[in-house]
Design a protein around this motif. Structure first.
Motif, PDB file in Angstrom:
ATOM      1  N   MET A   1      -6.803 -67.404  12.859  1.00 61.85           N
ATOM      2  CA  MET A   1      -6.273 -68.586  13.151  1.00 61.85           C
ATOM      3  C   MET A   1      -5.944 -69.306  11.934  1.00 61.85           C
ATOM      4  O   MET A   1      -5.319 -70.643  12.392  1.00 61.85           O
ATOM      5  CB  MET A   1      -7.298 -69.522  14.169  1.00 61.85           C
ATOM      6  CG  MET A   1      -7.274 -68.829  15.427  1.00 61.85           C
ATOM      7  SD  MET A   1      -5.624 -68.745  16.314  1.00 61.85           S
ATOM      8  CE  MET A   1      -4.819 -70.506  16.295  1.00 61.85           C
ATOM      9  N   ILE A   2      -6.462 -69.266  10.739  1.00 61.54           N
ATOM     10  CA  ILE A   2      -5.941 -70.016   9.606  1.00 61.54           C
ATOM     11  C   ILE A   2      -5.525 -69.336   8.880  1.00 61.54           C
ATOM     12  O   ILE A   2      -6.048 -68.349   7.772  1.00 61.54           O
ATOM     13  CB  ILE A   2      -7.373 -70.860   9.323  1.00 61.54           C
ATOM     14  CG1 ILE A   2      -7.745 -71.788  10.230  1.00 61.54           C
ATOM     15  CG2 ILE A   2      -7.006 -71.637   7.838  1.00 61.54           C
ATOM     16  CD1 ILE A   2      -9.229 -71.993  10.164  1.00 61.54           C
TER      17      ILE A   2
ATOM     18  N   ALA B   1      -1.388 -72.414   7.476  1.00 65.61           N
ATOM     19  CA  ALA B   1      -0.687 -72.826   8.810  1.00 65.61           C
ATOM     20  C   ALA B   1      -1.798 -72.062   9.955  1.00 65.61           C
ATOM     21  O   ALA B   1      -2.248 -71.411   9.702  1.00 65.61           O
ATOM     22  CB  ALA B   1       0.665 -72.282   9.068  1.00 65.61           C
ATOM     23  N   PRO B   2      -1.559 -72.608  11.323  1.00 64.04           N
ATOM     24  CA  PRO B   2      -2.303 -72.190  12.298  1.00 64.04           C
ATOM     25  C   PRO B   2      -1.836 -70.727  12.532  1.00 64.04           C
ATOM     26  O   PRO B   2      -0.465 -70.537  12.464  1.00 64.04           O
ATOM     27  CB  PRO B   2      -2.075 -73.101  13.589  1.00 64.04           C
ATOM     28  CG  PRO B   2      -1.444 -74.139  12.873  1.00 64.04           C
ATOM     29  CD  PRO B   2      -0.665 -74.024  11.745  1.00 64.04           C
ATOM     30  N   GLY B   3      -2.460 -70.000  13.031  1.00 68.32           N
ATOM     31  CA  GLY B   3      -2.052 -68.311  13.552  1.00 68.32           C
ATOM     32  C   GLY B   3      -1.787 -68.538  15.074  1.00 68.32           C
ATOM     33  O   GLY B   3      -1.737 -69.785  15.712  1.00 68.32           O
TER      34      GLY B   3
ATOM     35  N   PRO C   1      -2.588 -68.400  18.778  1.00 71.45           N
ATOM     36  CA  PRO C   1      -3.571 -68.562  19.839  1.00 71.45           C
ATOM     37  C   PRO C   1      -3.538 -67.577  20.890  1.00 71.45           C
ATOM     38  O   PRO C   1      -4.432 -67.766  21.695  1.00 71.45           O
ATOM     39  CB  PRO C   1      -3.779 -69.995  19.997  1.00 71.45           C
ATOM     40  CG  PRO C   1      -1.925 -70.573  20.044  1.00 71.45           C
ATOM     41  CD  PRO C   1      -1.574 -69.733  18.908  1.00 71.45           C
TER      42      PRO C   1
ATOM     43  N   TYR D   1      -1.860 -72.220  26.895  1.00 70.74           N
ATOM     44  CA  TYR D   1      -1.419 -71.230  26.168  1.00 70.74           C
ATOM     45  C   TYR D   1      -1.686 -69.771  26.966  1.00 70.74           C
ATOM     46  O   TYR D   1      -0.956 -68.671  26.737  1.00 70.74           O
ATOM     47  CB  TYR D   1      -2.566 -71.092  24.833  1.00 70.74           C
ATOM     48  CG  TYR D   1      -1.565 -71.957  23.676  1.00 70.74           C
ATOM     49  CD1 TYR D   1      -0.506 -71.466  23.252  1.00 70.74           C
ATOM     50  CD2 TYR D   1      -2.389 -72.793  23.165  1.00 70.74           C
ATOM     51  CE1 TYR D   1       0.081 -72.108  22.227  1.00 70.74           C
ATOM     52  CE2 TYR D   1      -1.977 -73.566  22.000  1.00 70.74           C
ATOM     53  CZ  TYR D   1      -0.703 -73.381  21.525  1.00 70.74           C
ATOM     54  OH  TYR D   1      -0.274 -74.118  20.447  1.00 70.74           O
TER      55      TYR D   1
ATOM     56  N   ASP E   1      -5.966 -62.705  25.478  1.00 70.60           N
ATOM     57  CA  ASP E   1      -7.647 -63.184  25.158  1.00 70.60           C
ATOM     58  C   ASP E   1      -7.230 -64.574  24.654  1.00 70.60           C
ATOM     59  O   ASP E   1      -6.798 -64.599  23.323  1.00 70.60           O
ATOM     60  CB  ASP E   1      -8.082 -62.325  24.037  1.00 70.60           C
ATOM     61  CG  ASP E   1      -9.436 -62.798  23.488  1.00 70.60           C
ATOM     62  OD1 ASP E   1     -10.093 -63.626  23.954  1.00 70.60           O
ATOM     63  OD2 ASP E   1      -9.744 -62.231  22.239  1.00 70.60           O
ATOM     64  N   VAL E   2      -7.531 -65.650  25.230  1.00 61.10           N
ATOM     65  CA  VAL E   2      -7.238 -67.085  24.677  1.00 61.10           C
ATOM     66  C   VAL E   2      -8.661 -67.875  24.623  1.00 61.10           C
ATOM     67  O   VAL E   2      -9.296 -67.740  25.495  1.00 61.10           O
ATOM     68  CB  VAL E   2      -6.255 -67.857  25.574  1.00 61.10           C
ATOM     69  CG1 VAL E   2      -6.510 -69.173  25.255  1.00 61.10           C
ATOM     70  CG2 VAL E   2      -4.845 -67.361  25.360  1.00 61.10           C
ATOM     71  N   ALA E   3      -8.855 -68.457  23.550  1.00 60.43           N
ATOM     72  CA  ALA E   3      -9.984 -68.957  23.016  1.00 60.43           C
ATOM     73  C   ALA E   3      -9.824 -70.459  23.285  1.00 60.43           C
ATOM     74  O   ALA E   3      -8.678 -71.079  22.430  1.00 60.43           O
ATOM     75  CB  ALA E   3     -10.841 -68.555  21.635  1.00 60.43           C
TER      76      ALA E   3
ATOM     77  N   ASP F   1      -9.353 -71.816  19.367  1.00 63.05           N
ATOM     78  CA  ASP F   1      -8.200 -71.511  18.713  1.00 63.05           C
ATOM     79  C   ASP F   1      -7.158 -72.634  19.226  1.00 63.05           C
ATOM     80  O   ASP F   1      -6.366 -72.787  18.406  1.00 63.05           O
ATOM     81  CB  ASP F   1      -7.827 -69.965  18.966  1.00 63.05           C
ATOM     82  CG  ASP F   1      -8.725 -68.972  18.591  1.00 63.05           C
ATOM     83  OD1 ASP F   1      -9.767 -69.197  17.986  1.00 63.05           O
ATOM     84  OD2 ASP F   1      -8.457 -67.818  18.880  1.00 63.05           O
ATOM     85  N   ALA F   2      -6.974 -72.745  20.570  1.00 59.06           N
ATOM     86  CA  ALA F   2      -5.997 -73.668  20.963  1.00 59.06           C
ATOM     87  C   ALA F   2      -6.171 -74.813  20.441  1.00 59.06           C
ATOM     88  O   ALA F   2      -5.045 -75.470  20.211  1.00 59.06           O
ATOM     89  CB  ALA F   2      -6.251 -73.585  22.469  1.00 59.06           C
TER      90      ALA F   2
ATOM     91  N   LEU G   1      -7.240 -75.724  17.351  1.00 64.04           N
ATOM     92  CA  LEU G   1      -6.683 -75.464  15.967  1.00 64.04           C
ATOM     93  C   LEU G   1      -5.004 -75.496  16.010  1.00 64.04           C
ATOM     94  O   LEU G   1      -4.442 -76.067  15.155  1.00 64.04           O
ATOM     95  CB  LEU G   1      -7.053 -74.436  15.169  1.00 64.04           C
ATOM     96  CG  LEU G   1      -7.051 -74.154  13.783  1.00 64.04           C
ATOM     97  CD1 LEU G   1      -5.594 -73.201  13.465  1.00 64.04           C
ATOM     98  CD2 LEU G   1      -7.018 -75.553  12.972  1.00 64.04           C
ATOM     99  N   ALA G   2      -4.539 -74.751  17.090  1.00 60.64           N
ATOM    100  CA  ALA G   2      -3.031 -74.551  17.153  1.00 60.64           C
ATOM    101  C   ALA G   2      -2.577 -76.011  17.337  1.00 60.64           C
ATOM    102  O   ALA G   2      -1.058 -75.809  16.941  1.00 60.64           O
ATOM    103  CB  ALA G   2      -2.834 -73.538  18.088  1.00 60.64           C
TER     104      ALA G   2
ATOM    105  N   LEU H   1      -3.549 -80.729   9.563  1.00 61.75           N
ATOM    106  CA  LEU H   1      -3.875 -79.709   9.176  1.00 61.75           C
ATOM    107  C   LEU H   1      -3.192 -79.638   8.048  1.00 61.75           C
ATOM    108  O   LEU H   1      -3.618 -79.146   6.688  1.00 61.75           O
ATOM    109  CB  LEU H   1      -3.570 -78.394   9.917  1.00 61.75           C
ATOM    110  CG  LEU H   1      -4.023 -77.113   9.562  1.00 61.75           C
ATOM    111  CD1 LEU H   1      -4.416 -76.133  10.387  1.00 61.75           C
ATOM    112  CD2 LEU H   1      -2.820 -76.200   8.995  1.00 61.75           C
TER     113      LEU H   1
END
Lengths: 394, 394
Positions: free
Chosen positions: A330-331, A345-347, A349, B173, B195-197, B200-201, B203-204, B210
């Motif tokens: 994700m990073i 940048a974010p990966g 999600p 997402y 698979d969504v966490a 992660d979301a 951070l996105a 960032l």
């Protein structure tokens, strides 16, 4: 094959909601061609912070896109744009309602000419209603949509959400609309028009606040870092920062008391969630007499071992180093232009079995930097997938 | 025809991220069958606030879904679930990673048995990485993902975003992933696993924070209701509340000064955005000496007439009455069950030309309330689209 493999998106948007939307679609495999204003391009090319003269803001929101600069009021550039429209699957724009019509590129005209083209628009207030066409910024819709009224310290003034969710949530809904229209087009052969308003999107993410207001006739206010109806469910001060403690029911509260060495689980002031909510300020002080004695890392370890949900309140530097986010790709580093700076940048999600994760991102485009490749593609050359995710060589 | 006409979603999720996702897909025309735990069902059926014994929270997040109660550890109910899987397009679940595998319904097994089925999972930290499987709540990922560190008063403690964006953004997402997989399935015939966490979301959706952290090595902090790098771009006190004033450049600032009768546009302390940022506290006091004298409604009118973006900081009752949101069909009545209460829920923020807006929503289901209809459908009856958006008769 990526989900959006072979899909070409013409992106006329700038700043945030639109570019955020098309970046998500690029993450899913689409090719995104930014059509930018000659000379200056996307406004965010001039947004701080900069590294070696390049905007980090622009670089992280446009990694992997291609760029061509076109003046849609000039005939020669309009001819190129017309050829791009004939090849594109999706057009995305974030002008105020009416601007594209005046340019001769409104939905009705384009739909007659390119029936498969999907036309996606995002604006502050949408294309209908008394405020259609009025200007908006992120904070304008955060304020008007209600989220600021429930964010901040209890009894304090309204606070803006630090992330630009006024733009971002609208961009996410636009991406959903485009994906739904792509799916439908596979079945009907016909494109659709999508109209997303930033204000509508803010309302759509109000769940409990809207339920409370409509069911009770009372507007909820901000509650700082505390959950309004579950206790303890808040941030607590540790020796070196803040830790989230979230005990969602009596059993978890009893386990929490054990873990902290507090003999209060049976105290009538704290025995039920309702009682804990009534006495939340006292309970917070009792918990902090313990948590203040040790650092956050200690509490994360013991709460985690007890199976209690917890987290450090991380600042963005801590987020960038988070092992879970790093393990999830994700990073990501953004590859530099020759001689240029490297960004982060974010990966993606959306982890999907048909698309391996990226472990690095290609650079954002120079203004008009892909003009020759795009024109060659229009002339029949192999598709130049320049900086799309599939191609890590560039 | 709605974009997702004919698509059936088996929804094993509860509380927020999952139900929010499937509600978005229902808004686009899908049929959603909630598979609930016998006896209690979705936890949110017991969430306050209540009206006439029904949860407003549940009602607004599940309007138009169908419900069947199944115990996936009982053979008879598993047989029904197997038949549902054979007819469904999408399975959505939000168990901790591993739970569905132990039930015999993991992705690998289901993909072998139903190759077209799309399997969509949302969890706190996802299925990979050191923290896969750990428990999370909205506030846990808001804290760990960084948004709390940039939300709140300048120099003050971290504040939770009032809307549950930890859950909601993850649900959005997940919906994007499902739509992308549906599109891809039209072209390949094969389903996918998503698979969504929640972490992660979070951070996105960090864009500028960032970029700032990675480009400068400094973590940004909260800035209250003020934009960190544009001035004036904040809330200001009026006689009866707060008004957003957003002057994005020098020309707009000059127009603002004219509008407020402040003769300071040429003052060197305020002549450039950089100078205004340096002197933002003084500028705020000067502006508020004017804005405090009249109510918000006055300032909205004069700022709007001057073409300056503005808004009232609305509480949720004001949001529910907002003429623009009402004109956009964003605030809809939820039809009551016989003898039950009427609720209010958000409309569909994705306005798409292939789908007329709803002007009222059907009720959320009673627990197991659609069992007979669903079983009849499995036995070959016409599809019972009970409370899906296309059917307003119910």
């Amino acid at each position: 094959m990526a989900p959006l493999d072979g899909i070409t998106i013409l992106d006329l948007t700038h700043v945030l909601a639109g570019p955020f939307c098309t970046q998500s679609l690029l993450d899913l495999g689409a090719r995104v061609i930014k059509v930018e204003r000659p000379g200056t391009g996307d406004d965010t090319r001039a947004f701080p912070p900069f590294m070696a003269g390049e905007s980090a803001y622009f670089a992280t929101l446009n990694a992997g896109k291609q760029s061509i600069a076109l003046d849609l009021k000039q005939d020669a550039d309009r001819a190129i744009f017309d050829r791009l429209l004939a090849r594109a699957d999706v057009l995305v724009e974030n002008y105020r309602p009416g601007v594209m019509d005046r340019l001769g590129y409104g939905w009705t005209v384009l739909h007659a000419r390119h029936p498969r083209l999907i036309y996606a628009a995002v604006s502050g207030f949408g294309r209908t209603g008394p405020d259609a066409g009025k200007p908006a910024y992120d904070m304008v819709v955060q304020a008007r949509g209600g989220v600021m009224s429930i964010t901040g310290e209890t009894g304090g003034p309204p606070v803006r959400v630090g992330a630009s969710i006024g733009d971002i949530v609208a961009g996410m809904y636009l991406a959903q609309g485009i994906l739904a229209a792509l799916f439908q087009r596979e079945r009907t052969g016909e494109g659709a028009m999508i109209d997303v308003a930033m204000l509508d999107a803010q309302l759509a993410i109000q769940e409990h606040a809207l339920a409370i207001a409509s069911a009770t006739g009372t507007a909820p206010g901000p509650t700082g870092a505390r959950h309004p109806t579950i206790t303890p469910f808040a941030t607590f001060r540790a020796a070196d920062g803040f830790v989230v403690i979230a005990a969602g029911n009596d059993a978890m509260f009893a386990r929490l008391c054990d873990t902290l060495g507090l003999d209060i689980a049976a105290d009538p002031r704290f025995a039920t969630n309702a009682a804990r909510c009534d006495n939340h300020a006292l309970l917070k002080r009792l918990i902090e007499t313990v948590t203040l004695t040790r650092p956050v890392a200690h509490w994360l370890e013991v709460l985690d071992a007890a199976g209690l949900p917890t987290a450090r309140v991380q600042n963005m530097l801590e987020v960038l180093a988070d092992p879970q986010l790093r393990a999830r790709n994700m990073i990501l580093p953004v590859a530099p232009h020759p001689g240029g700076p490297a960004f982060t940048a974010p990966g993606n999600p959306i982890k999907i079995s048909t698309l391996p994760d990226q472990t690095a991102l290609p650079p954002a485009p120079r203004l008009d930097g892909d003009r020759a490749a795009i024109l060659a593609w229009l002339d029949g050359a192999e598709e130049v997938r320049g900086r799309t995710p599939g191609d890590k060589a560039l």
